[in-house]
Scaffold this motif. Structure first.
Motif, PDB file in Angstrom:
ATOM      1  N   LEU A  19      80.353  53.334 -11.287  1.00  0.00           N
ATOM      2  CA  LEU A  19      81.343  54.193 -10.615  1.00  0.00           C
ATOM      3  C   LEU A  19      81.442  55.584 -11.232  1.00  0.00           C
ATOM      4  N   THR A  20      80.792  55.784 -12.387  1.00  0.00           N
ATOM      5  CA  THR A  20      80.715  57.147 -12.934  1.00  0.00           C
ATOM      6  C   THR A  20      79.985  58.066 -11.951  1.00  0.00           C
ATOM      7  N   SER A  21      79.334  57.447 -10.977  1.00  0.00           N
ATOM      8  CA  SER A  21      78.700  58.221  -9.905  1.00  0.00           C
ATOM      9  C   SER A  21      79.677  59.178  -9.252  1.00  0.00           C
ATOM     10  N   ALA A  22      80.962  58.839  -9.301  1.00  0.00           N
ATOM     11  CA  ALA A  22      81.953  59.727  -8.687  1.00  0.00           C
ATOM     12  C   ALA A  22      81.851  61.125  -9.288  1.00  0.00           C
ATOM     13  N   VAL A  23      81.724  61.220 -10.627  1.00  0.00           N
ATOM     14  CA  VAL A  23      81.630  62.564 -11.224  1.00  0.00           C
ATOM     15  C   VAL A  23      80.215  63.132 -11.094  1.00  0.00           C
ATOM     16  N   LEU A  24      79.212  62.247 -11.097  1.00  0.00           N
ATOM     17  CA  LEU A  24      77.844  62.765 -10.859  1.00  0.00           C
ATOM     18  C   LEU A  24      77.773  63.400  -9.468  1.00  0.00           C
ATOM     19  N   ALA A  25      78.460  62.767  -8.504  1.00  0.00           N
ATOM     20  CA  ALA A  25      78.456  63.316  -7.141  1.00  0.00           C
ATOM     21  C   ALA A  25      79.140  64.677  -7.111  1.00  0.00           C
ATOM     22  N   LEU A  26      80.222  64.817  -7.872  1.00  0.00           N
ATOM     23  CA  LEU A  26      80.885  66.131  -7.926  1.00  0.00           C
ATOM     24  C   LEU A  26      79.922  67.168  -8.497  1.00  0.00           C
ATOM     25  N   LEU A  27      79.201  66.777  -9.568  1.00  0.00           N
ATOM     26  CA  LEU A  27      78.249  67.719 -10.179  1.00  0.00           C
ATOM     27  C   LEU A  27      77.121  68.060  -9.203  1.00  0.00           C
ATOM     28  N   THR A  28      76.619  67.027  -8.473  1.00  0.00           N
ATOM     29  CA  THR A  28      75.542  67.278  -7.510  1.00  0.00           C
ATOM     30  C   THR A  28      76.028  68.245  -6.429  1.00  0.00           C
ATOM     31  N   ALA A  29      77.288  68.084  -6.034  1.00  0.00           N
ATOM     32  CA  ALA A  29      77.822  68.906  -4.936  1.00  0.00           C
ATOM     33  C   ALA A  29      78.269  70.291  -5.404  1.00  0.00           C
TER      34      ALA A  29
ATOM     35  N   ASP B  57      89.440  72.467  -0.592  1.00  0.00           N
ATOM     36  CA  ASP B  57      90.807  72.626  -0.089  1.00  0.00           C
ATOM     37  C   ASP B  57      90.756  73.417   1.219  1.00  0.00           C
ATOM     38  N   GLY B  58      90.315  72.757   2.276  1.00  0.00           N
ATOM     39  CA  GLY B  58      90.370  73.386   3.596  1.00  0.00           C
ATOM     40  C   GLY B  58      89.043  73.862   4.149  1.00  0.00           C
ATOM     41  N   GLU B  59      87.973  73.851   3.334  1.00  0.00           N
ATOM     42  CA  GLU B  59      86.682  74.369   3.824  1.00  0.00           C
ATOM     43  C   GLU B  59      85.955  73.252   4.592  1.00  0.00           C
ATOM     44  N   VAL B  60      86.126  73.212   5.895  1.00  0.00           N
ATOM     45  CA  VAL B  60      85.560  72.107   6.683  1.00  0.00           C
ATOM     46  C   VAL B  60      84.030  72.073   6.611  1.00  0.00           C
ATOM     47  N   GLU B  61      83.412  73.246   6.488  1.00  0.00           N
ATOM     48  CA  GLU B  61      81.943  73.294   6.440  1.00  0.00           C
ATOM     49  C   GLU B  61      81.385  72.462   5.283  1.00  0.00           C
ATOM     50  N   GLU B  62      82.138  72.452   4.171  1.00  0.00           N
ATOM     51  CA  GLU B  62      81.657  71.746   2.971  1.00  0.00           C
ATOM     52  C   GLU B  62      82.243  70.340   2.864  1.00  0.00           C
ATOM     53  N   SER B  63      82.967  69.896   3.897  1.00  0.00           N
ATOM     54  CA  SER B  63      83.739  68.658   3.735  1.00  0.00           C
ATOM     55  C   SER B  63      82.876  67.422   3.534  1.00  0.00           C
ATOM     56  N   ALA B  64      81.649  67.428   4.045  1.00  0.00           N
ATOM     57  CA  ALA B  64      80.809  66.227   3.917  1.00  0.00           C
ATOM     58  C   ALA B  64      79.951  66.248   2.657  1.00  0.00           C
ATOM     59  N   VAL B  65      79.971  67.396   1.942  1.00  0.00           N
ATOM     60  CA  VAL B  65      79.007  67.555   0.843  1.00  0.00           C
ATOM     61  C   VAL B  65      79.228  66.543  -0.274  1.00  0.00           C
ATOM     62  N   VAL B  66      80.494  66.344  -0.666  1.00  0.00           N
ATOM     63  CA  VAL B  66      80.751  65.471  -1.809  1.00  0.00           C
ATOM     64  C   VAL B  66      80.438  64.020  -1.445  1.00  0.00           C
ATOM     65  N   ALA B  67      80.935  63.579  -0.270  1.00  0.00           N
ATOM     66  CA  ALA B  67      80.701  62.193   0.130  1.00  0.00           C
ATOM     67  C   ALA B  67      79.207  61.935   0.310  1.00  0.00           C
ATOM     68  N   HIS B  68      78.494  62.946   0.808  1.00  0.00           N
ATOM     69  CA  HIS B  68      77.055  62.772   0.981  1.00  0.00           C
ATOM     70  C   HIS B  68      76.390  62.577  -0.383  1.00  0.00           C
ATOM     71  N   SER B  69      76.782  63.415  -1.352  1.00  0.00           N
ATOM     72  CA  SER B  69      76.203  63.280  -2.699  1.00  0.00           C
ATOM     73  C   SER B  69      76.554  61.927  -3.286  1.00  0.00           C
ATOM     74  N   LEU B  70      77.796  61.499  -3.069  1.00  0.00           N
ATOM     75  CA  LEU B  70      78.203  60.205  -3.615  1.00  0.00           C
ATOM     76  C   LEU B  70      77.426  59.076  -2.952  1.00  0.00           C
ATOM     77  N   GLY B  71      77.233  59.210  -1.624  1.00  0.00           N
ATOM     78  CA  GLY B  71      76.517  58.170  -0.886  1.00  0.00           C
ATOM     79  C   GLY B  71      75.176  57.879  -1.529  1.00  0.00           C
ATOM     80  N   LEU B  72      74.496  58.945  -1.952  1.00  0.00           N
ATOM     81  CA  LEU B  72      73.179  58.769  -2.556  1.00  0.00           C
ATOM     82  C   LEU B  72      73.278  57.961  -3.852  1.00  0.00           C
ATOM     83  N   TRP B  73      74.209  58.388  -4.749  1.00  0.00           N
ATOM     84  CA  TRP B  73      74.347  57.675  -6.032  1.00  0.00           C
ATOM     85  C   TRP B  73      74.830  56.255  -5.808  1.00  0.00           C
TER      86      TRP B  73
END
Ligand SMILES: Cc1cc2nc3c(=O)[nH]c(=O)nc-3n(C[C@H](O)[C@H](O)[C@H](O)COP(=O)(O)OP(=O)(O)OC[C@H]3O[C@@H](n4cnc5c(N)ncnc54)[C@H](O)[C@@H]3O)c2cc1C
Length: 488
Positions: free
Chosen positions: A103-113, A268-284
């Motif tokens: 589950l440390t992937s959560a922060v790896l996903a933040l770093l990837t994004a 915080d409100g940027e819809v264009e980037e809204s999928a970026v974090v979940a996408h990165s997390l999905g991979l990990w």
């Protein structure tokens, strides 16, 4: 534990290493006023509950084990993988550890994004780096907090009859935002320190309040968790050789007007980037899933072979066929894992990330065929998977002789051994834990649909079309491709 994890380039400067927690400190850290309910009761201390307590002690053992291998005080789970060797070492560690390591992937996903989020607001990258360092210093663990309540699945967030059915920002002040909503099925939520919150899907213009990613301490005012746990209740834990020792709890996490300071807000409100974090997390998330399922595939094969031998059917052709099918499954899942490591690529920040095509295809294959492998195992093992007597029955001197007499099959396979083998198969595939696993492997990492979509996106379909055109001589002037006719 693999030595490669110690050779990374991301060790913090001397004096800035923080302290790795001991298992006992980890258990203490959970007595922090968090609001967690299980079976209808708000628990004053999660570590004192039989089920959650066993799970917590398992994590504590992992803290001590990792700590003993890394006397310099830096937890290897925080090492950013930069090379294929780092990635492999990380996945080895995931396979041999409790789920909080994965589950440390959560922060790896933040770093990837982070590089992509920085395009929306450079402060997000700075905040992510600062948050990562802070967590590394405190040696804390995370939950991945994505799946919203979602209400009517045919409607977008803003069209639901209750706007909180997707987590959203409901207020803000000079210091931060206030969020409302609930996130479902959050693995280990009751037993970690940090909730890494991210949108469940891409948001559209008009849905800005839902485009929010942030980190929330588990014991924040306004956070309540309703937990579930597949540990055995009211029966003898010895008859559940895996879940009687420990299981992974999940929870619904409710955020009731939770204030989050800006330094912990990453979107915080940027819809264009809204999928970026979940996408990165999905991979990990999926590569961790593939690593676990490669091991699980081997476990299924092992149980099938043992029970076939114990029942005296291991030489029967249809049983051998079924075990061969399971061996091929386990081998292909492992091959997918190896391919996603070998084909890993670097992000803009120099971090290495597993190959998306192979990770998603392997996760899909592993999840889609898992129920068939369990069916094979049950088919081979027979009905005692469901009806084998319990350890308490075996304790009773009036019953034990019957169990010894009627569950034994041949010299070397006594009734006690065979009963315990059935307990293992039942626990892992046919009881509370087994049921959770069946649903979990299907749905985790966003479900089969998500893996199909990402696989299709990364597969080179144009090359496949070109091959078909050339094989058929459909391209004017182009050399016809050879037909792949290497079979004998
Ligand atoms: C044991 C377990 C642990 C989990 N751990 C975590 C975790 O730690 N963190 C986390 O965030 N999540 C976690 N998940 C959640 C998991 O990612 C979700 O279960 C999964 O994404 C499906 O969402 P859902 O359960 O809401 O089902 P639904 O969204 O209701 O999906 C059910 C089916 O409906 C389909 N569907 C739904 N909406 C649509 C639509 N609009 N169009 C077409 N098809 C649709 C889906 O494809 C699926 O086939 C976990 C799940 C399980 C079972």
């Amino acid at each position: 534990m693999k030595a490669a994890m110690r050779t990374g380039t991301d060790q913090p400067a001397k004096g800035d290493r923080g302290t790795m927690m001991t298992g006992e400190q980890y258990l203490d850290s959970l007595r922090d006023g968090r609001r967690v309910a299980l079976d209808g009761v708000l628990l004053p201390d999660v570590t004192a509950d039989p089920g959650l307590g066993n799970a917590a002690r398992w994590v504590a053992t992992g803290y001590d084990r990792i700590r003993s291998g890394y006397p310099d005080g830096v937890n290897p789970i925080y090492q950013i993988p930069r090379t294929v060797e780092d990635l492999r070492a990380r996945l080895d560690l995931v396979q041999e550890s409790d789920v909080t390591v994965a589950l440390t992937s959560a922060v790896l996903a933040l770093l990837t994004a982070a590089p992509r989020l920085a395009m929306a607001n450079p402060a997000y990258r700075e905040r992510i780096l600062h948050y990562f360092e802070d967590c590394r210093r405190r040696d804390v663990r995370f939950a991945e907090v994505i799946t919203d309540a979602k209400g009517d699945r045919s409607l977008p967030p803003g069209k639901q009859d209750d706007p909180d059915l997707y987590l959203r920002v409901v207020d803000r002040d000079a210091d931060g935002i206030v969020i409302n909503g609930a996130k479902f099925h959050i693995t280990m939520g009751p037993l970690v320190h940090e909730l890494v919150v991210m949108p469940t899907k891409r948001m559209k213009p008009g849905e800005e309040q839902y485009a929010v990613a942030c980190a929330v301490p588990v014991n924040s005012p306004g956070v309540t968790q309703i937990a579930t746990s597949p540990h055995p209740r009211g029966s003898d834990g010895r008859s559940h050789p895996v879940s009687g020792r420990h299981t992974d709890p999940d929870s619904i996490v409710i955020f009731d007007h939770v204030h989050v300071p800006y330094e912990r807000v990453f979107l915080d409100g940027e819809v264009e980037e809204s999928a970026v974090v979940a996408h990165s997390l999905g991979l990990w998330e999926r590569i961790n899933g593939v690593a676990d399922m490669a091991r699980l595939g081997d476990l299924l094969v092992g149980m099938a072979q043992l029970v076939a031998e114990a029942n005296g059917v291991d030489r029967i052709p249809h049983i051998k066929d079924k075990i061969a099918e399971m061996v091929i499954y386990a081998t292909l899942v492992r091959a997918g894992l190896e391919a996603s490591i070998a084909g890993a690529t670097h992000t803009e920040d120099g971090m290495i990330a597993p190959n998306e095509l192979y990770a998603n295809a392997a996760k899909y294959h592993a999840a889609a065929h898992y129920p068939v492998m369990v069916r094979n195992l049950h088919d081979i093992a027979g009905g005692a998977v469901a009806t084998a007597p319990s350890m308490a029955d075996y304790d009773n001197p009036q019953l034990r002789p019957y169990i010894d007499k009627y569950l034994r099959t041949m010299p070397g396979v006594d009734g006690y051994y065979r009963m315990r083998l059935f307990h293992l198969i039942r626990d892992v595939t046919a009881d509370a834990l087994g049921g959770r696993e069946l649903v979990s492997w299907l749905q985790s990492g966003g479900g089969l649909f998500a893996q199909r979509t990402v696989t299709r996106k990364h597969y080179d379909i144009e090359a496949a079309k070109d091959l078909a055109r050339r094989a058929g001589g459909l391209l004017d002037g182009a050399e016809p491709a050879s037909y792949p006719d290497g079979h004998g």
